[in-house]
Design an enzyme around this catalytic site. Sequence first.
Site, PDB file in Angstrom:
ATOM      1  N   ASN A   9       0.923  -1.199   0.031  1.00 19.75           N
ATOM      2  CA  ASN A   9      -0.095   0.074  -0.014  1.00 19.75           C
ATOM      3  C   ASN A   9       0.903   1.293   0.018  1.00 19.75           C
ATOM      4  O   ASN A   9       1.474   1.750   1.142  1.00 19.75           O
ATOM      5  CB  ASN A   9      -0.813  -0.010   1.186  1.00 19.75           C
ATOM      6  CG  ASN A   9      -1.758   1.250   1.374  1.00 19.75           C
ATOM      7  OD1 ASN A   9      -1.491   1.957   0.471  1.00 19.75           O
ATOM      8  ND2 ASN A   9      -2.446   1.636   2.345  1.00 19.75           N
ATOM      9  N   TRP A  10       1.104   1.958  -1.252  1.00 26.39           N
ATOM     10  CA  TRP A  10       2.046   3.105  -1.263  1.00 26.39           C
ATOM     11  C   TRP A  10       1.645   4.244  -0.529  1.00 26.39           C
ATOM     12  O   TRP A  10       2.117   5.219  -0.380  1.00 26.39           O
ATOM     13  CB  TRP A  10       2.204   3.289  -2.844  1.00 26.39           C
ATOM     14  CG  TRP A  10       2.973   2.203  -3.673  1.00 26.39           C
ATOM     15  CD1 TRP A  10       3.599   0.948  -3.182  1.00 26.39           C
ATOM     16  CD2 TRP A  10       3.411   2.268  -4.886  1.00 26.39           C
ATOM     17  NE1 TRP A  10       4.073   0.396  -4.049  1.00 26.39           N
ATOM     18  CE2 TRP A  10       4.030   1.070  -5.303  1.00 26.39           C
ATOM     19  CE3 TRP A  10       3.109   2.965  -6.000  1.00 26.39           C
ATOM     20  CZ2 TRP A  10       4.253   0.898  -6.346  1.00 26.39           C
ATOM     21  CZ3 TRP A  10       3.740   2.972  -7.253  1.00 26.39           C
ATOM     22  CH2 TRP A  10       4.367   1.664  -7.470  1.00 26.39           C
ATOM     23  N   LYS A  11       0.235   4.076  -0.205  1.00 27.96           N
ATOM     24  CA  LYS A  11      -0.720   5.332   0.410  1.00 27.96           C
ATOM     25  C   LYS A  11      -0.154   6.595  -0.590  1.00 27.96           C
ATOM     26  O   LYS A  11      -0.180   6.606  -1.772  1.00 27.96           O
ATOM     27  CB  LYS A  11      -0.057   5.758   1.829  1.00 27.96           C
ATOM     28  CG  LYS A  11      -0.276   4.404   2.527  1.00 27.96           C
ATOM     29  CD  LYS A  11       0.024   4.609   3.980  1.00 27.96           C
ATOM     30  CE  LYS A  11      -0.099   3.145   4.868  1.00 27.96           C
ATOM     31  NZ  LYS A  11      -0.194   3.161   6.138  1.00 27.96           N
ATOM     32  N   HIS A  96      -9.408   1.214   4.599  1.00 34.47           N
ATOM     33  CA  HIS A  96      -7.846   1.410   5.431  1.00 34.47           C
ATOM     34  C   HIS A  96      -8.312   2.340   6.678  1.00 34.47           C
ATOM     35  O   HIS A  96      -9.399   3.173   6.641  1.00 34.47           O
ATOM     36  CB  HIS A  96      -7.222   2.129   4.580  1.00 34.47           C
ATOM     37  CG  HIS A  96      -5.758   1.998   5.122  1.00 34.47           C
ATOM     38  ND1 HIS A  96      -5.404   2.907   6.157  1.00 34.47           N
ATOM     39  CD2 HIS A  96      -4.667   1.022   5.129  1.00 34.47           C
ATOM     40  CE1 HIS A  96      -4.052   2.492   6.500  1.00 34.47           C
ATOM     41  NE2 HIS A  96      -3.524   1.517   5.879  1.00 34.47           N
ATOM     42  N   GLU A  98      -6.731   4.825   7.887  1.00 30.55           N
ATOM     43  CA  GLU A  98      -6.425   6.274   7.487  1.00 30.55           C
ATOM     44  C   GLU A  98      -7.689   6.859   6.843  1.00 30.55           C
ATOM     45  O   GLU A  98      -8.101   7.955   6.982  1.00 30.55           O
ATOM     46  CB  GLU A  98      -5.332   6.421   6.497  1.00 30.55           C
ATOM     47  CG  GLU A  98      -4.081   6.093   7.535  1.00 30.55           C
ATOM     48  CD  GLU A  98      -2.882   5.452   6.905  1.00 30.55           C
ATOM     49  OE1 GLU A  98      -2.895   5.465   5.474  1.00 30.55           O
ATOM     50  OE2 GLU A  98      -2.111   4.817   7.542  1.00 30.55           O
ATOM     51  N   GLU A 168      -5.585  -4.949  10.364  1.00 28.83           N
ATOM     52  CA  GLU A 168      -4.274  -3.880  10.759  1.00 28.83           C
ATOM     53  C   GLU A 168      -4.503  -3.082  11.885  1.00 28.83           C
ATOM     54  O   GLU A 168      -5.347  -2.211  11.783  1.00 28.83           O
ATOM     55  CB  GLU A 168      -4.443  -2.811   9.604  1.00 28.83           C
ATOM     56  CG  GLU A 168      -4.275  -3.634   7.958  1.00 28.83           C
ATOM     57  CD  GLU A 168      -3.484  -2.409   7.259  1.00 28.83           C
ATOM     58  OE1 GLU A 168      -2.377  -2.752   6.636  1.00 28.83           O
ATOM     59  OE2 GLU A 168      -4.066  -1.300   6.994  1.00 28.83           O
ATOM     60  N   GLY A 174       2.420   2.147  10.807  1.00 31.58           N
ATOM     61  CA  GLY A 174       3.725   3.423  10.697  1.00 31.58           C
ATOM     62  C   GLY A 174       4.273   3.751  11.848  1.00 31.58           C
ATOM     63  O   GLY A 174       4.795   4.527  12.056  1.00 31.58           O
ATOM     64  N   SER A 214       3.535  -2.359  10.259  1.00 29.49           N
ATOM     65  CA  SER A 214       5.075  -2.338  10.583  1.00 29.49           C
ATOM     66  C   SER A 214       5.557  -3.605  10.318  1.00 29.49           C
ATOM     67  O   SER A 214       6.423  -4.135  10.981  1.00 29.49           O
ATOM     68  CB  SER A 214       5.192  -2.066  11.939  1.00 29.49           C
ATOM     69  OG  SER A 214       4.918  -0.496  12.104  1.00 29.49           O
ATOM     70  N   GLY A 235       2.995  -1.205   4.320  1.00 31.27           N
ATOM     71  CA  GLY A 235       2.843   0.373   3.951  1.00 31.27           C
ATOM     72  C   GLY A 235       4.382   0.857   3.651  1.00 31.27           C
ATOM     73  O   GLY A 235       5.106   0.531   2.509  1.00 31.27           O
ATOM     74  N   GLY A 236       5.050   1.319   4.587  1.00 32.92           N
ATOM     75  CA  GLY A 236       6.243   1.922   4.574  1.00 32.92           C
ATOM     76  C   GLY A 236       7.508   0.981   3.781  1.00 32.92           C
ATOM     77  O   GLY A 236       8.215   1.379   2.940  1.00 32.92           O
TER      78      GLY A 236
HETATM   79  P1  13P Z   1       3.257   0.269   7.756  1.00 31.29           P
HETATM   80  O1  13P Z   1       3.692  -0.991   6.858  1.00 31.29           O
HETATM   81  O2  13P Z   1       3.671   1.521   7.254  1.00 31.29           O
HETATM   82  O3  13P Z   1       2.959   0.236   9.121  1.00 31.29           O
HETATM   83  O4  13P Z   1       1.581   0.488   7.232  1.00 31.29           O
HETATM   84  C1  13P Z   1       0.472  -0.652   7.174  1.00 31.29           C
HETATM   85  C2  13P Z   1      -0.378  -0.192   6.669  1.00 31.29           C
HETATM   86  O5  13P Z   1      -1.141   0.813   6.571  1.00 31.29           O
HETATM   87  C3  13P Z   1      -0.502  -0.984   5.169  1.00 31.29           C
HETATM   88  O6  13P Z   1      -2.109  -0.507   4.735  1.00 31.29           O
END
Ligand code: 13P
Length: 251
Positions: A9-11, A96, A98, A168, A174, A214, A235-236
Amino acid sequence: MRKNIVAGNWKMNKTLQEGIELAKEVNALVAGASLKCDIVLGTPYVHIVDVVKSVDGSKIGVAAQNCADKVSGAYTGEVSASMIKSTGANYVILGHSERRAYYGETNAILKEKTDLALANGLTPIFCIGEVLDEREAGKHFDVVKSQIQEALFHLSAQDFGKIVLAYEPVWAIGTGKTASPEQAQEIHAYIRKTLADKYGDSVANDTSILYGGSCNAGNAKELFANPDVDGGLIGGASLKAADFFAIISAF
Ligand code: 13P
């Protein structure tokens, strides 16, 4: 069908050029590898068409990170499920945390989005998970159960079979704070039991349940080794090809 899946997930990261570069790098790493999981790149909308063209679609799927809760029409700035499907993407990340926290997405809205995604042949990667206060109060089981019940349990067993779930925990996203393998297994097993109670063992056992929060090259192997953890939503660590590939290689 239950599969192992590693989805990035590149966000809201990467320019178009950077995104194409990243997709090509992942594609090159994957090309020579014997894969034990499906791979998905969840890109911003504007990247989708070019990312689809930059990867081998037989190995790498592409996801949008959201879709509209309306079919079409006067909804300035929105992108519909049918538009996403027409780009060549085959997945959409929905719910998600967010989007729930910053854009007011409720389970009722997510129910509409899920129906539209399925009606347009997209596979939803549907996110659920509790915030820290809920975990500390021991409410995490009830939270994920009601997220699933309210947004997804109107689906027929046949349609539910097309859903991928991603657990999640918001406190792990994050933050560098990952759920322990035991915590992940405990709640993934609970989620699967919740599905079994509603749809029966066969649907429950066929559902892929990913872990996100994470997840990285250092912890993916331990997390994925759990019987009810079928991969990750990353994510990251999906923003660098080598890091993402190391997670893919954890299977
Ligand atoms: P991180 O891997 O950066 O913690 O993000 C997880 C995430 O929100 C994937 O959708």
